[in-house]
Design an enzyme around this catalytic site. Structure first.
Site, mmCIF file in Angstrom:
data_model
loop_
_atom_site.group_PDB
_atom_site.id
_atom_site.type_symbol
_atom_site.label_atom_id
_atom_site.label_comp_id
_atom_site.label_asym_id
_atom_site.label_seq_id
_atom_site.Cartn_x
_atom_site.Cartn_y
_atom_site.Cartn_z
ATOM 1 N N ARG A 122 68.499 90.166 34.884
ATOM 2 C CA ARG A 122 67.286 89.942 34.853
ATOM 3 C C ARG A 122 66.477 89.408 34.206
ATOM 4 N NH1 ARG A 122 66.872 94.717 37.767
ATOM 5 N NH2 ARG A 122 68.282 94.737 39.384
ATOM 6 N N LYS A 144 61.893 74.659 31.726
ATOM 7 C CA LYS A 144 62.522 74.983 32.927
ATOM 8 C C LYS A 144 64.211 74.600 32.740
ATOM 9 C CE LYS A 144 60.258 71.376 36.013
ATOM 10 N NZ LYS A 144 60.019 70.172 36.687
ATOM 11 N N GLU A 186 61.139 59.337 26.846
ATOM 12 C CA GLU A 186 60.076 59.870 27.214
ATOM 13 C C GLU A 186 58.939 60.326 26.191
ATOM 14 O OE1 GLU A 186 61.044 61.757 30.039
ATOM 15 O OE2 GLU A 186 63.044 61.923 30.208
ATOM 16 N N LYS A 228 53.184 67.624 25.670
ATOM 17 C CA LYS A 228 54.063 68.387 27.482
ATOM 18 C C LYS A 228 53.421 70.379 27.112
ATOM 19 C CE LYS A 228 57.823 69.152 29.728
ATOM 20 N NZ LYS A 228 59.225 69.358 29.784
ATOM 21 N N GLU A 238 54.869 74.025 38.208
ATOM 22 C CA GLU A 238 54.683 72.771 38.168
ATOM 23 C C GLU A 238 53.961 72.655 39.960
ATOM 24 O OE1 GLU A 238 57.145 69.783 37.883
ATOM 25 O OE2 GLU A 238 57.932 69.086 40.128
ATOM 26 N N ARG A 242 51.516 69.236 36.407
ATOM 27 C CA ARG A 242 52.948 68.660 35.785
ATOM 28 C C ARG A 242 53.383 67.511 35.997
ATOM 29 N NH1 ARG A 242 57.163 73.882 33.182
ATOM 30 N NH2 ARG A 242 58.621 71.867 32.600
ATOM 31 N N ASN A 246 56.620 63.409 36.179
ATOM 32 C CA ASN A 246 57.515 62.828 37.083
ATOM 33 C C ASN A 246 57.834 60.993 36.870
ATOM 34 O OD1 ASN A 246 58.769 65.025 37.425
ATOM 35 N ND2 ASN A 246 58.093 65.630 38.723
ATOM 36 N N HIS A 249 59.733 58.778 37.180
ATOM 37 C CA HIS A 249 60.866 59.792 37.035
ATOM 38 C C HIS A 249 61.668 59.331 39.124
ATOM 39 C CE1 HIS A 249 60.975 60.746 33.351
ATOM 40 N NE2 HIS A 249 61.734 61.976 33.439
ATOM 41 N N HIS A 253 65.263 58.475 39.319
ATOM 42 C CA HIS A 253 66.460 59.678 39.142
ATOM 43 C C HIS A 253 67.297 59.041 40.764
ATOM 44 C CE1 HIS A 253 64.144 63.700 38.037
ATOM 45 N NE2 HIS A 253 65.056 62.927 37.603
ATOM 46 N N HIS A 266 70.006 59.436 31.146
ATOM 47 C CA HIS A 266 68.974 59.351 31.615
ATOM 48 C C HIS A 266 67.833 58.324 31.655
ATOM 49 C CE1 HIS A 266 65.574 61.443 34.008
ATOM 50 N NE2 HIS A 266 64.925 62.159 32.412
#
Ligand SMILES: NC(=O)c1ccc[n+]([C@@H]2O[C@H](COP(=O)([O-])OP(=O)(O)OC[C@H]3O[C@@H](n4cnc5c(N)ncnc54)[C@H](O)[C@@H]3O)[C@@H](O)[C@H]2O)c1
Ligand SMILES: [Zn+2]
Length: 362
Positions: A122, A144, A186, A228, A238, A242, A246, A249, A253, A266
């Site tokens: 956990r 993340k 980025e 960040k 998010e 946050r 993106n 993105h 994506h 990317h």
């Protein structure tokens, strides 16, 4: 010179160290935060010869019990298979909740090892030692973690913050130049969304960055991580703020998905996405043509792509954008710039305008 940032969350704070030649200090930095019963270093295969011995020696100097595991390089390793290998290693070596996992590599190893440590018993502590620019300014900061499913990228994951992040700019020496350039997107993104001085720093020092000038790299990475860290500390999970990360993105994506993650790095897909988003903002009259050109010029100088490939139709790209997992209740939230250093979140953009912006970016 080593900079220290603190990522402040509701219930705890963790340090981010940014400096040159600091990999060999990981043992000292670790025991300042936590004295683990055991350590597992999860390494990317391409860097084991160069960096793993430094990390292992530094941990051994502190008397720590160290195991290591090598992960094949590449996005395919963000898989259930590699995830199981990490869990098997933790179980076979009787790791407990006072043990720690260290991710040594790019975003792939960070996301994978981070996720394994998020769910083993956990959740056990972990550390990020990112070795690509992409991971240093983005993936390693913010907690993340995820692996991919055959049906989509990052579909299985968790929020799990590291105990500390150690960024040694010297690890970039072995990184292929195109990976460095792709990671730079980025930083440029952070400049556009909230930090004009950072954008300017990249404009003025692009050649120094590509030449791996340590002082500039430390300054740039510190500033990008500070941005960040501030966003994450205000919106860890998010819920809204946050989302500004993106920028570019949703378009990017979609391009990555259509080209099956094979055509672009990317950062390259995001560069095209930022061009589309900025063009859309100009069409909406919220961003000036001269700011558009300023972004476009920097992307060109950084040798990042800016145009949508002709074989992908605007219809196809738009449809793929609506499939992005961040499209909530079929409402597309787009991050659009209003100037270099500021963006807005919009969910009211007609599909026809999105397509028009794409068409202008061929
Ligand atoms: N968790 C997050 O918030 C977040 C944010 C952005 C991206 N990501 C994830 O990060 C991943 C992309 O990260 P990446 O660009 O670092 O990719 P990566 O981890 O695949 O690294 C890119 C390549 O560089 C090699 N490499 C790594 N460090 C090196 C070094 N110092 N010298 C030489 N080669 C080196 C790797 O073997 C790989 O071939 C994606 O899976 C993406 O989903 C996560
Ligand atoms: Zn990104």
């Amino acid at each position: 010179m080593t900079n220290i940032l603190h990522l402040k969350l509701k219930d705890h704070t963790y340090p981010i160290y940014v400096g040159k030649d600091i990999l060999h200090q990981i043992g000292e930095y670790l025991i300042k935060e936590f004295i683990p019963s055991k350590v597992l270093v999860v390494n990317d295969a391409s860097i084991i010869e160069r960096y793993t011995p430094i990390v292992k020696d530094s941990l051994a100097e502190q008397g720590l019990d160290v195991n290591s595991l090598v992960i094949p390089s590449g996005e395919e390793s963000k898989s259930l298979n590699q995830f199981s290998r990490i869990l098997d290693t933790l179980i076979e070596n009787q790791f407990d909740r006072n043990s720690i996992v260290i991710a040594l590599g790019g975003g792939v190893v960070g996301d994978l090892a981070g996720f394994a440590s998020a769910v083993y018993m956990r959740g056990i502590p972990f550390i990020q030692i990112p070795t690509t620019l992409q991971a240093q300014v983005d993936a390693s900061v913010g907690g993340k973690t995820a692996i991919n499913h055959t049906k989509g990228k990052n579909l299985i994951g968790a929020f799990h913050q590291p105990k500390l992040v150690l960024i040694d700019v010297n690890t970039l020496e072995s990184l292929p130049e195109m990976d460095l350039r792709a990671g730079l997107i980025e930083v440029i993104k952070m400049g556009v969304i909230r930090d004009e001085p950072l954008f300017k720093l990249v404009e003025e020092h692009l050649d120094d960055i590509i030449a791996l000038d340590e002082k500039i790299l430390v300054e740039m990475i510190t500033q990008a991580c500070a941005g960040k860290a501030e966003i994450v500390s205000k919106d860890e999970k998010e819920s809204r703020l946050r989302m500004v990360l993106n920028y570019g993105h949703t378009f990017g994506h979609a391009l990555e998905a259509i080209t099956e993650y094979k055509k672009y790095r990317h950062g390259e897909a995001i560069a095209i996405g930022m061009n589309c988003a900025a063009r859309l903002a100009v069409n909406l009259d919220i961003f000036t043509e001269s700011d558009f050109q300023r972004q476009n010029t920097l992307l060109k100088h950084a040798k990042l792509p800016g145009t949508v490939p002709k074989e992908i139709s605007s219809e196809q790209l738009c449809t793929a954008m609506y499939h992005d997992k961040k499209v909530i209740d079929s409402t597309m939230r787009l991050i659009l710039p209003t100037r270099i250093g500021e963006v807005v979140i919009r969910n009211d953009i007609p599909e026809s305008m999105i397509k028009d912006a794409i068409i202008q970016c061929y």
